[in-house]
Write an enzyme that holds these catalytic residues in place. Sequence first.
Site, mmCIF file in Angstrom:
data_model
loop_
_atom_site.group_PDB
_atom_site.id
_atom_site.type_symbol
_atom_site.label_atom_id
_atom_site.label_comp_id
_atom_site.label_asym_id
_atom_site.label_seq_id
_atom_site.Cartn_x
_atom_site.Cartn_y
_atom_site.Cartn_z
ATOM 1 N N LYS A 53 0.806 -1.170 -0.142
ATOM 2 C CA LYS A 53 -0.111 0.168 0.162
ATOM 3 C C LYS A 53 0.855 1.152 -0.058
ATOM 4 O O LYS A 53 1.949 1.352 0.571
ATOM 5 C CB LYS A 53 -0.903 -0.166 1.181
ATOM 6 C CG LYS A 53 -1.758 1.113 1.334
ATOM 7 C CD LYS A 53 -2.937 1.031 2.443
ATOM 8 C CE LYS A 53 -3.960 2.050 2.817
ATOM 9 N NZ LYS A 53 -4.954 2.027 3.760
ATOM 10 N N SER A 78 -9.738 1.997 2.590
ATOM 11 C CA SER A 78 -8.954 2.688 1.809
ATOM 12 C C SER A 78 -7.939 1.920 1.005
ATOM 13 O O SER A 78 -7.406 2.253 -0.111
ATOM 14 C CB SER A 78 -8.269 3.722 2.506
ATOM 15 O OG SER A 78 -7.496 3.181 3.499
ATOM 16 N N SER A 118 -9.917 -0.378 6.750
ATOM 17 C CA SER A 118 -9.565 -0.399 5.493
ATOM 18 C C SER A 118 -8.859 -1.625 4.879
ATOM 19 O O SER A 118 -8.375 -1.514 3.674
ATOM 20 C CB SER A 118 -8.700 0.926 5.426
ATOM 21 O OG SER A 118 -9.364 2.038 5.255
HETATM 22 N N1 GLN Z 1 -13.305 4.154 5.776
HETATM 23 C C1 GLN Z 1 -12.784 4.789 7.086
HETATM 24 C C2 GLN Z 1 -12.271 6.192 7.041
HETATM 25 O O1 GLN Z 1 -12.553 6.736 6.020
HETATM 26 C C3 GLN Z 1 -11.679 3.828 7.383
HETATM 27 C C4 GLN Z 1 -10.143 4.062 6.777
HETATM 28 C C5 GLN Z 1 -8.974 3.303 7.162
HETATM 29 O O2 GLN Z 1 -9.110 2.291 7.811
HETATM 30 N N2 GLN Z 1 -8.021 3.802 7.090
HETATM 31 O O3 GLN Z 1 -11.655 6.774 7.820
#
Ligand code: GLN
Length: 483
Positions: free
Chosen positions: A78, A153, A177
């Site tokens: 990532k 994400s 994410s």
């Molecule tokens: N969807 C969540 C957010 O936007 C989780 C993001 C994540 O786990 N990095 O904050």
Amino acid sequence: MELYEKSAHELSEMLSKKECSSEEITLSVLDRAEATEPKVGAYLTICREEALKKARELDNRLTKQARHPLAGIPIGIKDNISTKGLLTTCASKMLYNYVPPFDAFVMERVNGADMIVTGKLNMDEFAMGSSTENSHFKKTHNPHDLDRVPGGSSGGSAAAVAAGSAVVSLGSDTGGSIRMPASYCGVVGLKPTYGSVSRYGLVAFASSLDQIGPLARNVTDCAMLYGLICGHDGMDATSADREYPDFAKGLNSNVKGLKIGIPAEYFGEGVDESVKTSVMAAVRELEKQGAEIVEISLPSTKYALNAYYIISSAEASSNLARFDGVKYGYRAEGYESLTDMYEKTRSEGFGDEVKRRIMLGTFVLSSGFFDAYYKKAKLVALDIVREFNEAFEKCDVIATPATPSTAFRLGENMGDPTKMYAADICTVTVNIAGLPAISVPCGNIAGLPVGLQFIGRKFSEQTLLNAAFAVEKNIGEAAAVNF
Ligand code: GLN
């Protein structure tokens, strides 16, 4: 079967029997990436030459010395994980040219094991989002249906593994994410216990919630990669100093006597009926094999999204203060003073969602509103922790859907942040409580994968992996998506 379709543990065995070389595996995966990338768009950077060179060097060395089981296996990373000498953009214009001078702790482990890094994977900008549509550079498409999002994400990390353009990958999970994209793309994703994987070199979003974890096409690969990256690191003050077992060796699909808690709150309003049915069918299957189903209650779940978005945004507003045009990355042109330079750089460098979080975070931390929002959210967090502790007196693992629906269409939630945030309802409590959780494929609805989430006590990754292994035994391992 092509090499890119095989799992890490199969490839590892082939390598040790000299049935193929790391160069052949790496070439197969990179060629697959070349074929699928125009449609999937999982990568931001592909390091074809470097990967092949490293694989060749390794093949020459492998005969002479002991190797790690993951040596020679291609892995995608990532793009918020620092890779020395390799672009690390966080999918943001703000870091469009940032090449870290150091490796994250997990990269030291990955390189130390002689894994082959194929490239850096797309994500929501600074890991803020649930669809990977917040990337500054490109959209990633779900390999199961190219009109749909891969989740976020870590959407690139999940899509690459599902498409076969990476054998395994690393993602990060602040509020879901890893687990959400794993669920949407039909792969296995583990969010480890807070403190078990070093955050050194992970670009911080919300430091009290962030954790790096593995994504793979099966539980065994996931266990192998987790075993590689967990462990103590003096460079992360929150890193736990303890011994970890060999998770892959310890895998056991026998669920006799395993107490599985079912929290009513995760099977209520807002979760699709078809998802509930699919998850419960898998749980019932484990019951047939000797697991015991226990009803539990986690009432504070209804406040979890609000608490999560307050806490994570508060921390983000502080963490992202470092991107000011001075130290690294983007700097605006044509400014009149230092303040003007900061303002222009941050206005131009950050995307809409990141700005929304910074403003929200600054607001909830401001003196007039701190008690009303941030402090309240921290109190909710205490309730969430307490309720989990009580639940784990009655059960060994908790089973829930990983996401309230299957993958949604590209663009579907972009106009409505609260709808986008609602997709995280099943995952955010886990980060708030610092617990481990895994998403494992448990079925399909109209061709789209459904993920079952197991949540466990702190450091109970082996129990989670075993429960997921039992589900996998019934459903079968995920295959690289054919298209
Ligand atoms: N969807 C969540 C957010 O936007 C989780 C993001 C994540 O786990 N990095 O904050």
